[in-house]
Write an enzyme that holds these catalytic residues in place. Structure first.
Site, short mmCIF file in Angstrom:
data_model
loop_
_atom_site.label_atom_id
_atom_site.label_comp_id
_atom_site.label_asym_id
_atom_site.label_seq_id
_atom_site.Cartn_x
_atom_site.Cartn_y
_atom_site.Cartn_z
N GLY A 138 0.81 -1.21 0.00
CA GLY A 138 0.00 0.00 0.00
C GLY A 138 0.85 1.27 0.00
N CYS B 277 -0.53 1.29 12.84
CA CYS B 277 -2.00 1.30 12.89
C CYS B 277 -2.42 0.88 14.30
CB CYS B 277 -2.60 0.42 11.81
SG CYS B 277 -1.97 -1.24 11.81
#
Ligand code: SAM
Length: 467
Positions: free
Chosen positions: A126, A242
């Site tokens: 990503g 995250c």
């Protein structure tokens, strides 16, 4: 509504900037699924094409991810597996908060310069695909992943992305100390306890524990300490997780400021983004918190530093490169559309095409890293013809003048399942296979059948329903 979040997590977040236990629990209990993607500017070159791709995914329209120039939200999750545009690398499905990396990069580096960039914890890709879209064609991205199977997935995703200025490596962070002072920008998207993804993947909740947060924090410090020597003087380090836990976020910033010559850099924000700046008590470092109850995205944390000390890499003696024969060149040239500065690199009978900076750096990178993929593999030049590689079909370096057969949706899905879609065509021999103008791969057309050269490991395995 109960959110089933660990009480120890909720308690540990009390007092952190932007944290509101009530709305935080409520948004997790509601479990809304958000779908977002980033278009590939290398392959989607016009607003009309972007419109076509987005329209095909959502007839109801899309909306912009406010902090990313190519990011869009879809109102519902389509089946990406059955979208040939997905397989053609038209876009990357990415969680929206992570796309903020664009703002961090724009705030810290001169993107017009030829940069050497490392994405240290890169799989599935990503951040790497985002970084590749931001850097100039004269720059070089090393996308690294320590876990072998994940490095293979990373390589596949970067092949699909189609850009030649990328290397995929499969190394431990500590191996990068062999490249002292080498990179202009290092992104460390660290493995973490994952609390930021609890709304999207509730099954992750059972794996969470305070002990794991501590282990992750220690591992994050190790990874950062291992890679920091590879950052050049005045180079940039971007750290992200995250996780909502301060031990993996603010505490790491203070630890970095305590142990290394690093200067914290702030990122300009727009108020309506609802991204929360957080300033560490000890060293006054600023990071940025993303909460799902405040913005349209999952939990995320990011911070930037400039390194104030350097190091110098020792380059290997220039080795004589194995050159292509004139015959091999003749065989390969008609397949390519490359600038004259690009170089051929013969590796185990296969020809790689490398942009100039990557060609210049290849001997050093090959010596110091375990390389999975570099540039674009064009294929194997035989005496008569080239056996083209899938990487070439997926790349922007393939010639526009080659034979190409266009498939409709049904046929494209059959092709992607590695079947014969049974098209009637006058084309004979090697041909590109396209869907709506985008290359899917290679096929060889014979008088009564087609040989499908789509890579076996990439083929769609799921049953097609309702197409
Ligand atoms: N940057 C990726 C993206 O945007 O798609 C996601 C990366 S994920 C948060 C963290 C990655 O770090 C995983 O791919 C994981 O395999 C890798 N990893 C796990 N342990 C590691 C270690 N000790 N050192 C470096 N990377 C590690």
């Amino acid at each position: 509504m109960s959110s089933h979040l660990p009480a120890a997590l909720l308690d540990s977040l009390a007092g952190l900037p932007g944290y509101n236990r009530e709305t935080f629990e409520r948004v997790h209990a509601a479990a809304e699924k958000i779908t977002s993607l980033r278009l590939n500017p290398t392959k989607i070159k016009s607003p009309e094409k972007a419109q076509q791709v987005l329209q095909s995914l959502s007839a109801a329209g899309v909306s912009k991810v406010p902090w990313n120039s190519e990011g869009y939200y879809l109102p519902a999750r389509p089946s990406f597996t059955f979208d040939p545009f997905f397989h053609a690398g038209a876009y990357y499905v990415q969680e929206a908060s992570s796309m903020f990396l664009e703002q961090a990069v724009r705030a810290t580096v001169d993107l017009s310069a030829p940069l050497k960039v490392l994405d240290l914890c890169a799989a599935p890709g990503g951040k790497s695909t985002l970084l590749q879209s931001l850097i100039s064609p004269d720059s070089l991205l090393v996308a690294n992943e320590v876990i072998k199977v994940r490095a293979a997935l990373l390589a596949d995703n970067l092949t699909k992305w189609g850009a030649p200025n990328v290397v995929v490596s499969n190394n431990d962070p500590r191996d990068f100390s062999r490249l002292p002072g080498y990179f202009d920008l290092v992104v460390v998207d660290a493995p973490c306890s994952g609390s930021g993804l609890f709304r999207r993947d509730p099954e992750l909740v059972s794996e969470w524990s305070p002990e794991n947060v501590t282990l992750c924090s220690q591992r994050q410090q190790r990874i950062l300490a291992d890679v920091l020597p590879a950052v050049k003087e005045d180079g940039i380090v971007i750290y992200s997780t995250c996780s909502f836990s301060a031990e993996e976020d603010e505490v790491i910033l203070d630890w970095l400021a305590d142990h290394f010559e690093l200067e914290n850099i702030t990122i300009p924000l727009e108020e309506q983004w609802e991204i929360i700046p957080t300033v560490t008590h000890k060293r006054n470092c600023t990071g940025y918190r993303f909460y799902p109850d405040r913005l349209k995205g999952e939990g995320f944390f990011i911070a930037c530093f400039r390194k104030r000390s350097g190091g110098a890499v020792r380059r290997p003696k220039e080795q004589k490169r194995v050159a292509l024969t004139a015959r091999q060149r003749d065989v390969i040239t008609p397949w390519l559309n490359i600038p004259p500065s690009y170089q051929y690199f013969l590796h185990q009978d296969e020809v790689l095409i490398l942009p100039p900076l990557l060609a210049a750096e290849m001997p050093l990178l090959q010596q110091q890293l375990y390389i999975r993929k570099a540039g674009v593999k064009a294929g194997q030049p035989g005496q008569k013809e080239l056996i083209p590689d899938h990487q070439l079909a997926a790349s922007m370096l393939v010639s526009d003048d080659l034979p190409a057969v266009s498939l409709n949706l049904q046929q494209a899905l059959q092709y992607l399942r590695k079947e014969d879609p049974g098209v009637t065509t006058g084309v004979r021999g090697w041909s590109l296979v396209r869907y709506e103008g985008m290359n899917l791969g290679w096929a060889k057309f014979l008088p009564n059948r087609m040989n499908n050269y789509y890579p076996k490991e990439l083929r769609i395995l799921k049953e097609i329903t309702g197409v």
